[in-house]
Each structure stands twice: as structure tokens, then as C-alpha cells.
Design a protein around this motif. Structure first.
Motif, short mmCIF file in Angstrom:
data_model
loop_
_atom_site.label_atom_id
_atom_site.label_comp_id
_atom_site.label_asym_id
_atom_site.label_seq_id
_atom_site.Cartn_x
_atom_site.Cartn_y
_atom_site.Cartn_z
N THR A 283 -2.19 0.76 5.24
CA THR A 283 -3.01 -0.06 4.34
C THR A 283 -2.27 -0.30 3.03
OG1 THR A 283 -5.02 0.85 5.30
CG2 THR A 283 -5.23 -0.18 3.15
N VAL A 284 -1.72 0.75 2.46
CA VAL A 284 -0.97 0.64 1.21
C VAL A 284 0.43 1.20 1.44
CG1 VAL A 284 -0.83 1.33 -1.21
CG2 VAL A 284 -3.06 0.87 -0.18
N LYS A 285 1.44 0.41 1.12
CA LYS A 285 2.82 0.86 1.24
C LYS A 285 3.50 0.80 -0.12
CE LYS A 285 3.67 -0.42 6.08
NZ LYS A 285 4.53 -1.20 7.00
N ILE A 286 4.26 1.86 -0.44
CA ILE A 286 5.05 1.90 -1.67
C ILE A 286 6.52 1.99 -1.31
CG2 ILE A 286 5.50 3.11 -3.83
CD1 ILE A 286 2.72 4.18 -3.82
N THR A 287 7.32 1.19 -1.97
CA THR A 287 8.76 1.19 -1.75
C THR A 287 9.47 1.35 -3.10
OG1 THR A 287 8.44 -0.35 0.09
CG2 THR A 287 10.68 -0.06 -0.74
N PRO A 288 10.34 2.38 -3.23
CA PRO A 288 10.56 3.50 -2.32
C PRO A 288 9.44 4.54 -2.47
CG PRO A 288 11.96 3.75 -4.22
CD PRO A 288 11.25 2.44 -4.41
N LEU A 289 9.19 5.27 -1.39
CA LEU A 289 8.13 6.28 -1.42
C LEU A 289 8.59 7.54 -2.15
CD1 LEU A 289 5.22 6.65 -0.44
CD2 LEU A 289 6.13 7.71 1.64
N PHE A 290 9.86 7.89 -1.99
CA PHE A 290 10.46 9.00 -2.72
C PHE A 290 11.66 8.43 -3.47
CE2 PHE A 290 8.22 10.85 0.82
CZ PHE A 290 7.50 11.87 0.20
N ALA A 316 -5.05 -3.56 -8.82
CA ALA A 316 -4.17 -2.40 -8.71
C ALA A 316 -3.90 -1.77 -10.07
CB ALA A 316 -2.84 -2.80 -8.07
N ASN A 317 -3.94 -0.43 -10.10
CA ASN A 317 -3.49 0.36 -11.24
C ASN A 317 -2.55 1.44 -10.75
OD1 ASN A 317 -4.60 -0.71 -13.62
ND2 ASN A 317 -6.59 0.23 -13.22
N TRP A 318 -1.70 1.93 -11.66
CA TRP A 318 -0.79 3.03 -11.35
C TRP A 318 -1.18 4.23 -12.22
CZ3 TRP A 318 3.37 2.68 -7.85
CH2 TRP A 318 3.63 1.39 -7.36
N ILE A 319 -1.34 5.39 -11.58
CA ILE A 319 -1.65 6.63 -12.31
C ILE A 319 -0.44 7.55 -12.21
CG2 ILE A 319 -3.11 8.67 -12.42
CD1 ILE A 319 -4.46 5.53 -10.86
N HIS A 320 0.11 7.88 -13.38
CA HIS A 320 1.25 8.81 -13.45
C HIS A 320 0.69 10.22 -13.65
CE1 HIS A 320 5.03 10.28 -15.82
NE2 HIS A 320 5.00 10.76 -14.60
N TYR A 354 3.37 8.91 -8.80
CA TYR A 354 2.82 7.63 -9.22
C TYR A 354 1.86 7.16 -8.13
CZ TYR A 354 6.14 7.43 -13.06
OH TYR A 354 6.85 7.70 -14.21
N VAL A 355 0.56 7.23 -8.45
CA VAL A 355 -0.47 6.86 -7.49
C VAL A 355 -0.81 5.39 -7.69
CG1 VAL A 355 -2.77 7.36 -6.61
CG2 VAL A 355 -1.40 9.20 -7.62
N CYS A 356 -0.59 4.60 -6.67
CA CYS A 356 -0.96 3.18 -6.70
C CYS A 356 -2.36 3.05 -6.09
CB CYS A 356 0.05 2.34 -5.92
SG CYS A 356 -0.38 0.58 -5.82
N LYS A 357 -3.33 2.58 -6.89
CA LYS A 357 -4.71 2.46 -6.44
C LYS A 357 -5.15 1.00 -6.46
CE LYS A 357 -6.64 7.02 -7.51
NZ LYS A 357 -7.75 7.74 -8.17
N TRP A 358 -5.55 0.53 -5.28
CA TRP A 358 -6.21 -0.77 -5.18
C TRP A 358 -7.70 -0.50 -5.07
CZ3 TRP A 358 -3.59 -5.47 -5.29
CH2 TRP A 358 -2.19 -5.39 -5.19
N THR A 368 0.84 7.30 -2.73
CA THR A 368 1.52 7.99 -3.82
C THR A 368 3.03 8.00 -3.59
OG1 THR A 368 -0.39 9.43 -4.18
CG2 THR A 368 1.70 10.18 -5.09
N ALA A 369 3.76 7.66 -4.65
CA ALA A 369 5.22 7.77 -4.66
C ALA A 369 5.63 8.90 -5.57
CB ALA A 369 5.86 6.47 -5.13
N ARG A 370 6.71 9.55 -5.23
CA ARG A 370 7.24 10.61 -6.10
C ARG A 370 8.56 10.16 -6.70
NH1 ARG A 370 6.60 16.80 -5.63
NH2 ARG A 370 4.70 16.00 -6.58
#
Length: 588
Positions: A283-290, A316-320, A354-358, A368-370
Motif C-alpha cells: 500500500t505504501v512504499k518508501i524508497t530507500p527503505l533503509f 501525507a506527513n512525515w514523522i521523524h 521517518y514514518v510516512c503517513k497518508w 517507515t524508513a530508517r
């Protein structure tokens, strides 16, 4: 022969001022009282005393007047004071009583004592005073509550939003009395954002991390109530602030049927909350994940949601965050189903999750990406502490990503070697508290110390510690009396000396590992030369877990990770043989 006779006369007419017709001195609580006693002197001259109980509080010799000043605190209410005139042969006295007009002494209590949402609550304000009438005023969080002028406040159906600080102020002609009461209303758990169905991105054989914010008073219990038969982790309920908690766990789906619906029940003694967690694939993809970046470089994180979800008008928001502590809420550049977050300048403060929330009104999708940031060591704490009656410890706690390659101590400009029996040196992995974006977080780091005899305090010599990794070197100096003056400098990692603590070999066996991509490390790899390092006795490295990452040599993404969490397991490492020093490089 002459005989001299002295005529003896008693003192007469002793009086107290100010005294009313009732034989009292009446004043307002808190004011100053001047107790004045006068007498017609006798022969010989008198000594005047003020006493209370069995105690003499003031006296003067050969005088007809004495004044004693005191502050009329509550302890003197109805207290008797006596003035005594004594010339050895005659004594007279007069007693008076202090009468205070008392300020209100205020007390607040609740009925019932255990306050639950939805129940009737009465706040009662009592006061002790001997002056009537009295006026009462109520305040809520320092704002006046209009229309309340009685000594009771009734809530027929108290709700959680009535919690806070209540103040009762009582006034009379003697003064003002106040008392605060902090109202805590117990209530059953509920989610802070109103959402009761959460959707998380899942991949087979990979843990999906579940993290949800809730409010509850008192602290709730959390349990799984429904499963699609994936592997379920245990629940952690961590207090965030006041009545806010973060509940977290993980699910590992191993077959497609495990990517489904799971249930959570959050309960305290007042009731329960049911939450649905849905795992959806991609559903949600982050690039790069790590992701990895070297200090001073930049990084782009791209978060993409499946286009089929855009009909829900998602934003979308990003939570650090680090270890569940929110550091910042960031806005990426959103276009269609993609949000891009740019970190323009990497340093240690950009590390973390870094949590990407839609999010829509009713649904939420996240991944979540690290981000791991590689740079020179960061000094967290430097201090001098007692070791025993004859020695002290010079302590340095620091962060280092990647792991340090070398730690060494100096006395003035001379390296302290392992054969110098005047000192003892040690380094081990340790949890470090570091402030990042105004929040204090706990991170895995290192602690090194040097034990020195007490007589080194006053020699004027300077002790210093040098900490090196492949990105640079930090120096910490302890100088002056008691080593109170502490200074720190930084220089690029240009040279290797030969008397350092060889932490590189040992840390290759330590679980605190930070792998980099070839692209990021190449800029600093040439600095990691193969100098000789001195072995260190009894080096100890305590286990600490880190989300390690490994990828193909052409990729900057990683495929596995562990928690940021230290364990209680300790590994002992033997001394290193100088003849077997290897050249180590960090690669994926």
C-alpha cells in the motif's frame, strides 16, 4: 564610722500597649506587633522581661520601658505574653493575650475520592478562620469560573475534559487564602485521532511494526483479540506524557493469508477499546527503505501510496522519531500519490525513523524508513568522577557511527601506553542520552574512561582523550585544578598514531554495526589506513542491538534490521595481537 542606708522603693503602674479593654492585643494575621511594656521605676532600678510560657524572649536592664516586636503568625493566636519588672527586692508583672484575626486556611477535597468519567463529582472548599463573612471564588487553570460563589462545585456527569487545576480563593477582612486541587478523571481508553482501523504495509517474512497513540487513565493493558495467523509480537505500552501512551508490537506474515485483519483490545478497569489493524501488501512504499548518508551530504526519501487509495483524498506527513519519541513533524513535497522528503544537510540529528503517513478522515496508511547518518564521533558527556579514596575516573561518553576505530589517552603530549601502570583504561558499549531537536533520546554509544591517582589533580598536567572513526577525530581535554576545564576540538582523520585502544577489531565482533553503501563510504575509505594499534587489557563491549542493514553492492537499500535497544548480554574480548591487525572497510 558612717553607715549608709538606701531607701527601697517598688516599681509601680506597669502597663502594656497596645492592649484593649479585654486585656488582649488584637491584630491581623501576618502583621507586625510591637509589644510595649512601661513601668514607674523603683529603687534600685528594675530589669524588664518579656516572657511567654516558661521562656524569656526579651529583657533590658535599668529601664522603664521595653519593646518586643514579632510577626503575628498563626502560632501566636491566643498566646499569652507576660511583662515582668524586677529590681531584686520587688517584682510586679502584667499578662496580655495575642488575638489574631485569621486569614482563611483553605482545603479542597473531592467526593468521591476516586473520580471516574460519567459519574457525579463534588469539589468541596473548606476554610478555617475566625472572621466572618467570607467570599469564595473558583478558578480553572488560573481562569476565573464565573457564576460560582459557593463552597461546593458539582459536576453531575464529569468528563475527561474537566480534568485540570482547580483553585479555591477565600477572602475576608483579614486577607486571602487559596488552595489548588489537581483533578484527574479516570476514563476508558480511546485513540487520540479518532481512527479505529489502521492499515499497515506488509511484506512476507518481514516484521510489520505497529505503533498507535492512545489516551487512558489509568494505564491500560493491551492484548491481541483477533488474528490472521501471522507471528505476533508482545505488546509494549509506553507512557508518552500525562495520560498519553504509545502501544507498539509487530506482526510477521509468512504466507499470503497472513496479510489480513488483526484485532487489538485495550482495556483498563473502566472499559475497553477495540482496534482493527489491517495488513495490506504494497500500500505504501518508501524508497530507500533503509537509507544512509554521510555528514554534510543530502538525502531524498520518496513515499508512494497505491493509486487506488487516492480516491480517499489522502494527505501525507512525515514523522521523524527515535524509539517512539516524536522529534519533528515534516511536510514533504506531495504530487499525486507521491511525497518526497528532502534532507538537505545530513548530520547525527537527522538519524532515526521517518514514518510516512497518508491519512484521511477515517483511514490511515503508513510505512517507515530508517536513516543512518555516518560522521565523526559526537561527544555526549565528559566528566571527572571519584573512583575510590585514592583515584578518580576521567569519563567520556560518545556516539560513533560507524563504530570507532581507535580510542587513546594522552598525558600532556605523551600517549599513555598499556604498560604505564599508573593508569587504567577501558572502553565499552553503553547507552547514551543525547538531545536531538530539543528532545532527549537514548541511543547506543560508547563509554571510555581513564583511572588516575588523586595526586595528578594538582600537577598542572593535561589529560586528553582522542576518539577516531573513519570520518574524523574528536579530542576532549581535562586540564587545570580538579580537571574542571573541559575543552573539545575536531579534526579530520588524517593520521594514525601507534598507542591507541584498538576498538576496530573488537567492534567487528560487536552487535553495534553500521553498514554503509559503497557510494557513501568511498569518500572516506581512503582515510582508513592500516596503522599499528596497541592492544588493550580487559576490553569489554556490552551487547547493544541496532537495526543493521545489508544490500547488494549496487543498491543503497537494506533488507534487515533490529531494534535500537540494548540488551543485558555482555561479551568479553581478549587482547588483540599487534601482529594480526587487519585493514577493515565498511561495505554492503
Amino acid at each position: 564610722m558612717f553607715i549608709t542606708f538606701q531607701l527601697l522603693e517598688p516599681p509601680l503602674n506597669i502597663s502594656i500597649n497596645p492592649e484593649n479593654q479585654n486585656g488582649q492585643i488584637a491584630v491581623v494575621e501576618g502583621s507586625n506587633i510591637a509589644l510595649e511594656c512601661s513601668v514607674n521605676d523603683g529603687k534600685p532600678s528594675v530589669t524588664l522581661y518579656w516572657t511567654t510560657g516558661e521562656n524569656i524572649v526579651y529583657q533590658r536592664n535599668k529601664t522603664e520601658k521595653i519593646k518586643y516586636t514579632l510577626t503575628a503568625s498563626r502560632q501566636f493566636h491566643k498566646r499569652y505574653f507576660t511583662c515582668i519588672a524586677n529590681n531584686t527586692f520587688y517584682q510586679i508583672k502584667r499578662t496580655t493575650q495575642i488575638h489574631l484575626y485569621l486569614k482563611p486556611l483553605v482545603k479542597i477535597y473531592a467526593i468521591p475520592k476516586l473520580i471516574e468519567e460519567g459519574r457525579k463529582l463534588v469539589l468541596v472548599c473548606e476554610n478555617q478562620t475566625n472572621v466572618k463573612p467570607t467570599d469564595v471564588t473558583w478558578f480553572y487553570d488560573d481562569s476565573i469560573l464565573l457564576g460560582l460563589s459557593t463552597f461546593q462545585v458539582t459536576f453531575p456527569n464529569v468528563s475527561r475534559n474537566k480534568a485540570g487545576k482547580y483553585t479555591c480563593r477565600v477572602t475576608n477582612i483579614a486577607g486571602i487564602g487559596t488552595k489548588d486541587f489537581h483533578l484527574i478523571v479516570n476514563y476508558k481508553p480511546y485513540v487520540t485521532d479518532g481512527i479505529q482501523e489502521y492499515v499497515f504495509d506488509a511484506e512476507l517474512y518481514e516484521p510489520t511494526y505497529i505503533s498507535i497513540s492512545i489516551l487512558s487513565s489509568p494505564r491500560p493493558d493491551v492484548a491481541w483479540s483477533q488474528t490472521a495467523h501471522g507471528k505476533l509480537g508482545s505488546w509494549n505500552c509506553q507512557l508518552k506524557d500525562n495520560e498519553s501512551y504509545i502501544i507498539s508490537s509487530n506482526i510477521v506474515p509468512e504466507i499470503n493469508s497472513h496479510v489480513g485483519e488483526y484485532g487489538i483490545v485495550v482495556r483498563n478497569y473502566l472499559g475497553s477499546l477495540n482496534i482493527i489493524v489491517k495488513l495490506e501488501s504494497s500500500t505504501v512504499k518508501i524508497t530507500p527503505l533503509f537509507a544512509h548518508c554521510n555528514m554534510s551530504s543530502h538525502l531524498h526519501l520518496e513515499c508512494q501510496i497505491s493509486e487506488s487509495k487516492l480516491v480517499q483524498q489522502l494527505h501525507a506527513n512525515w514523522i521523524h522519531e527515535i524509539n517512539g519519541t516524536t522529534l519533528r513533524i515534516l511536510s514533504g513535497q506531495q504530487s499525486g500519490n507521491t511525497s518526497v522528503l528532502t534532507i538537505k544537510y545530513c548530520d547525527y540529528r537527522e538519524m532515526g525513523d521517518y514514518v510516512c503517513k497518508w491519512k484521511s478522515v477515517t483511514r490511515e496508511y503508513s510505512n517507515t524508513a530508517r536513516v543512518t547518518v555516518f560522521g565523526h564521533p559526537i561527544i555526549a558527556i565528559k566528566e571527572v568522577v571519584p573512583n575510590n579514596e585514592t583515584s578518580i575516573q576521567l569519563v567520556v561518553q560518545f556516539l560513533s557511527v560507524p563504530n570507532p576505530t581507535e580510542v587513546r589517552w594522552f598525558l600532556d603530549d605523551s600517549i599513555i601506553s598499556k604498560t604505564d601502570t599508573r593508569f587504567k583504561r577501558e572502553i565499552h558499549a553503553s547507552l547514551i542520552q543525547q538531545e536531538i531537536h530539543s528532545k532527549k533520546v537514548i541511543l547506543p554509544g560508547f563509554k571510555t574512561y581513564l583511572v588516575a591517582a588523586l595526586h595528578f589533580r594538582n600537577t598542572g598536567l593535561t589529560f586528553s582523550c582522542q576518539i577516531r572513526n573513519m570520518f574524523g577525530t574528536r579530542y576532549v581535554s581535562f586540564e587545570g585544578d580538579l580537571f574542571k576545564d573541559v575543552h573539545e576540538t575536531f579534526e579530520d582523520n588524517e593520521h594514525h598514531n601507534e598507542e591507541g585502544l584498538d576498538v576496530l577489531d573488537a567492534m567487528n565482533n560487536s552487535p553495534i554495526q553500521h553498514h554503509t553503501s559503497n557510494e557513501e563510504v568511498n569518500s572516506s575509505e581512503s582515510r582508513n589506513s592500516d596503522g599499528n594499534y596497541e592492544e588493550i587489557e580487559n576490553e569489554i563491549y556490552h551487547d547493544a542491538e541496532w537495526r543493521n542493514s545489508e544490500t547488494e553492492s549496487s543498491s543503497s537499500e537494506a533488507t534487515q534490521h533490529n531494534d535500537y535497544e540494548n540488551t543485558d548480554i555482555c561479551n568479553d574480548y581478549e587482547d588483540l595481537d599487534e601482529t594480526k591487525v587487519e585493514v577493515h572497510s565498511y561495505e554492503i
